[in-house]
Write a protein that holds these residues in place. Structure first.
Motif, PDB file in Angstrom:
ATOM      1  N   TYR A  99       0.858  -1.191   0.000  1.00 55.09           N
ATOM      2  CA  TYR A  99       0.000   0.000   0.000  1.00 55.09           C
ATOM      3  C   TYR A  99       0.896   1.244   0.000  1.00 55.09           C
ATOM      4  N   ASP A 100       0.621   2.158  -0.931  1.00 57.80           N
ATOM      5  CA  ASP A 100       1.460   3.346  -1.058  1.00 57.80           C
ATOM      6  C   ASP A 100       0.615   4.480  -1.637  1.00 57.80           C
ATOM      7  N   ASP A 101       0.475   5.567  -0.884  1.00 54.69           N
ATOM      8  CA  ASP A 101      -0.351   6.700  -1.333  1.00 54.69           C
ATOM      9  C   ASP A 101       0.106   7.250  -2.680  1.00 54.69           C
ATOM     10  N   GLU A 102       1.421   7.316  -2.884  1.00 58.36           N
ATOM     11  CA  GLU A 102       1.939   7.869  -4.131  1.00 58.36           C
ATOM     12  C   GLU A 102       1.556   6.992  -5.326  1.00 58.36           C
ATOM     13  N   ILE A 149     -11.498   5.339   4.627  1.00 61.71           N
ATOM     14  CA  ILE A 149     -10.767   5.297   3.346  1.00 61.71           C
ATOM     15  C   ILE A 149     -11.231   6.455   2.459  1.00 61.71           C
ATOM     16  N   HIS A 150     -12.546   6.691   2.444  1.00 65.17           N
ATOM     17  CA  HIS A 150     -13.097   7.794   1.641  1.00 65.17           C
ATOM     18  C   HIS A 150     -12.518   9.135   2.095  1.00 65.17           C
ATOM     19  N   THR A 151     -12.482   9.354   3.418  1.00 67.21           N
ATOM     20  CA  THR A 151     -11.941  10.609   3.967  1.00 67.21           C
ATOM     21  C   THR A 151     -10.462  10.768   3.598  1.00 67.21           C
ATOM     22  N   HIS A 152      -9.713   9.670   3.751  1.00 62.88           N
ATOM     23  CA  HIS A 152      -8.275   9.710   3.469  1.00 62.88           C
ATOM     24  C   HIS A 152      -8.013  10.024   1.994  1.00 62.88           C
ATOM     25  N   LEU A 153      -8.703   9.331   1.078  1.00 61.40           N
ATOM     26  CA  LEU A 153      -8.464   9.537  -0.362  1.00 61.40           C
ATOM     27  C   LEU A 153      -8.913  10.925  -0.810  1.00 61.40           C
ATOM     28  N   THR A 154      -9.989  11.429  -0.209  1.00 59.53           N
ATOM     29  CA  THR A 154     -10.466  12.774  -0.552  1.00 59.53           C
ATOM     30  C   THR A 154      -9.434  13.830  -0.155  1.00 59.53           C
ATOM     31  N   LYS A 155      -8.802  13.644   1.028  1.00 55.83           N
ATOM     32  CA  LYS A 155      -7.736  14.566   1.447  1.00 55.83           C
ATOM     33  C   LYS A 155      -6.519  14.442   0.541  1.00 55.83           C
ATOM     34  N   LEU A 156      -6.239  13.209   0.125  1.00 55.44           N
ATOM     35  CA  LEU A 156      -5.077  12.940  -0.726  1.00 55.44           C
ATOM     36  C   LEU A 156      -5.226  13.578  -2.104  1.00 55.44           C
TER      37      LEU A 156
END
Length: 638
Positions: A432-435, A464-471
């Motif tokens: 798992y890697d945000d980049e 997960i939704h909150t995290h990806l929206t911030k990302l």
């Protein structure tokens, strides 16, 4: 008596001799080979699709000498393997040889998928289950030869000549249950085989009884195609594959015969099974019959509803969807329309099997992925099979040995050719890697595509939704899962189908048959928690764009996570099998990882454990053939 046709590179045969033998063996001559039991000739080439091969083989002659033998893929004609010797079995002899002649075909490419490694359990037809120790070279009468070395109970070793007809195969049994090694020089193995034979005889009797019941019943005989049918089929926006054309023809032949249809259409994900079903549905409606399409999930029901409605928009055909997306009042109204005949096609979940649902003139039931329905629902379907035509669709490929067991009991159409626009999906198993996630979503959005992000935990999906929206705040993310209120879930899915949502964060509710051509990237979080066939089905949700386009599948695992051996094997398999038509390989791999007990039910699983899956299927096939002969003899004597 017919014997096997053995062809050897460098040996002399006339073309007439080979083709004559094939006709004697009940092979069918065609322009192009597409399925087992067919052959074709072209100049100095003979193409044959033997029943004991996964792919057709091409024999090239130099005058009357065999110059080369190779197999080839149906889609591209690419070679997977070359041979010096091949053995072609007569149709009636395949899997029906007597006990004294049992063997596992030496030229069967299935072995490529089930390569036996040191330490694997194997089944020897005559001696039973042992542990494979590798190949040993022994001198016998002064001649050095290769032998398979197999260990049995008590540490006894059996040496089997490697050059002759192999009598061993990879053992596939039940998940998490190691087999008991047999003892040599005892009658234990023969007793086990005898018990298994008796068990499959009872199963074969039930299978033949159901078939006989269907054959006695007089079903509705449909008329030949009318002009509207031809117009409807011409409106299909893709080029049909040869297998789609063949499957459609076989379905129509069933419908035009007086016997109720019970046909299984088996094809890889995205290979066009739904179009075959649509053509069958249209034919039924043109004969004033109603059609019920039964699907495992509410979302799939909604998608099929939209697809069918769009497909028949130019015709006076009424399509309805019956699922929890509808209010009680709407459901009541649809049920009334089915009863009075004003609804032509109804698409729904198991809600269609409820007691309050009845039809004015039901003619065809289409079942999508029957194995996903419960025992109670299957019993209701069994009742339908005696009354109307039933067409079952599955993307779970059937191992060939089981396929052969079912031949003649249930009609099967195989769709093995990929659509022309399909490319293999580029697959990556990674931490798992945000980049990595940002890069994948950005690439897809830059070409106007959409993304699935699968997170199969309802409790944490909003995080997960909150995290990806911030990302990625510029990306439109929405959540979808089966515990949402039906009206909200329906609204989200509709927005996604319309292209208003860039990335759908969902549980595995998207797994079953969902087809959104604009979605070309899928990211699966915690991929280590999914089964192999689930991973394969999820990956099959992408790769359906109208023109050739590279699609991507990312299977994410937590960094520094401890992953089980089984999960590691599953992830290795999904990364390894990326080429088109991998479904068969995946099915065989899944069979090894999970065992075969779930394929034929709990009652038979004990015998699969005792003799192994492949031998069990061979015994079942023998029993089915014997039961057919017994029935035909009874009819003659009567």
């Amino acid at each position: 008596m017919n014997t096997a046709l053995k062809l050897i590179v460098g040996h002399t045969y006339t073309m007439d001799e080979v083709t004559g033998k094939l006709l004697d063996y009940n092979y069918t001559k065609t322009d192009d080979v597409m399925r087992p039991g067919e052959f074709a000739t072209r100049g100095n080439i003979v193409d044959i699709f033997p029943f004991n091969f996964r792919l057709p083989i091409r024999i090239e002659f130099d005058f009357n000498t065999v110059a080369s033998i190779r197999d080839f893929t149906l889609s591209r004609g690419e070679t997977a393997a070359t041979y010096t010797t091949v053995t072609v079995l007569p149709v009636h002899e395949f899997f029906s040889r007597k006990q004294t002649k049992e063997f596992f075909t030496e030229d069967d490419p299935l072995k490529a998928f089930l390569k036996i490694k040191k330490g694997d359990c194997v089944v020897h037809v005559n001696y039973g289950i042992g542990r494979y120790l590798g190949i040993k070279i022994l001198k016998v009468k002064g001649e050095a030869k290769k032998y398979f070395s197999i260990e049995y109970a008590g540490g006894e070793i059996l040496y089997v000549e490697a050059d002759g007809r192999p009598l061993i195969e990879r053992y596939i049994g039940l998940e998490g249950k190691k087999p008991k090694l047999n003892k040599l020089r005892t009658k234990d193995w023969e007793r086990v085989k005898t018990r298994a034979r008796l068990a499959v005889k009872n199963m074969a009797r039930d299978m033949i009884r159901l078939q006989a019941k269907r054959n006695i019943l007089r079903g509705f005989q449909y008329n030949k195609d009318i002009d509207w049918q031809n117009e409807f089929e011409d409106e299909f926006s893709f080029q049909e594959t040869p297998d789609q054309i063949r499957a459609t023809r076989e379905v129509k032949q069933d419908m035009e015969s007086p016997t109720p249809m019970d046909r299984l259409i088996c094809g890889d994900v995205g290979y066009g099974k739904t179009e075959v079903a649509m053509r069958a549905a249209f034919k039924a409606i043109m004969n004033n019959k109603q059609v019920a399409l039964l699907v495992p999930t509410t979302i799939l029901a909604e998608q099929h509803y939209l697809t069918f409605k769009e497909r028949v928009r130019s015709y006076p055909i009424t399509v309805e969807a019956l699922s929890r997306f509808k209010t009680r009042g709407e459901q009541k109204e649809i049920v009334a329309h089915l009863k009075d005949g004003s609804c032509d096609i109804v698409i729904g979940t198991h809600r269609l099997l409820s007691r309050d649902v009845s039809f004015k003139n039901l003619g065809l039931v289409i079942v999508d992925e029957e194995q996903r329905f419960g025992v109670h629902h299957k019993e209701k379907l069994k009742h339908y099979r005696e009354l109307v035509d039933v067409l079952t669709l599955t993307a779970t490929p059937i191992p060939r040995t089981l396929y052969m067991s079912l031949v003649g009991v249930r009609d099967i159409s195989m769709i093995m050719t990929p659509p022309q626009s399909r490319l293999p999906i580029r697959t990556e198993v990674c931490d798992y890697d945000d980049e990595k996630i940002k890069e994948a979503i950005k690439r897809e959005r830059s070409r106007g595509g959409q993304i699935y992000f699968v997170h199969n935990r309802v409790q944490s999906i909003d995080k997960i939704h909150t995290h990806l929206t911030k990302l990625m705040p510029q990306v439109t993310f929405r959540v979808a899962h089966g515990q949402m209120p039906p009206t909200i879930l329906e609204k989200v899915m509709q927005e996604f189908f319309n292209g208003d949502i860039d990335c759908l964060i969902s549980t595995n509710i998207i797994e079953s048959g969902l087809d959104v051509p604009n979605v070309n990237t899928i990211i699966v979080n915690r991929a280590d928690t999914f089964g192999l066939s689930d991973l394969y089905q999820l990956r099959g949700r992408v790769g359906r764009f109208e023109v050739k386009r590279q699609d991507y599948g990312y299977f994410l695992i937590p960094k520094k996570a401890v992953i089980t051996d089984e999960a590691r094997k599953r992830l290795h398999a999904i990364a390894a099998y990326t080429e088109l038509g991998s479904g068969f390989k995946i099915a065989m791999e899944d069979l090894e990882l999970r065992g075969a007990g779930n394929l034929l039910g709990h009652e038979q699983s004990g015998f699969i454990y005792q003799v192994g899956f492949d031998l069990y299927c061979r015994l079942l096939h023998e029993a089915v053939e014997e039961e057919k002969k017994r029935k035909s003899n009874c009819v003659r004597d009567g």
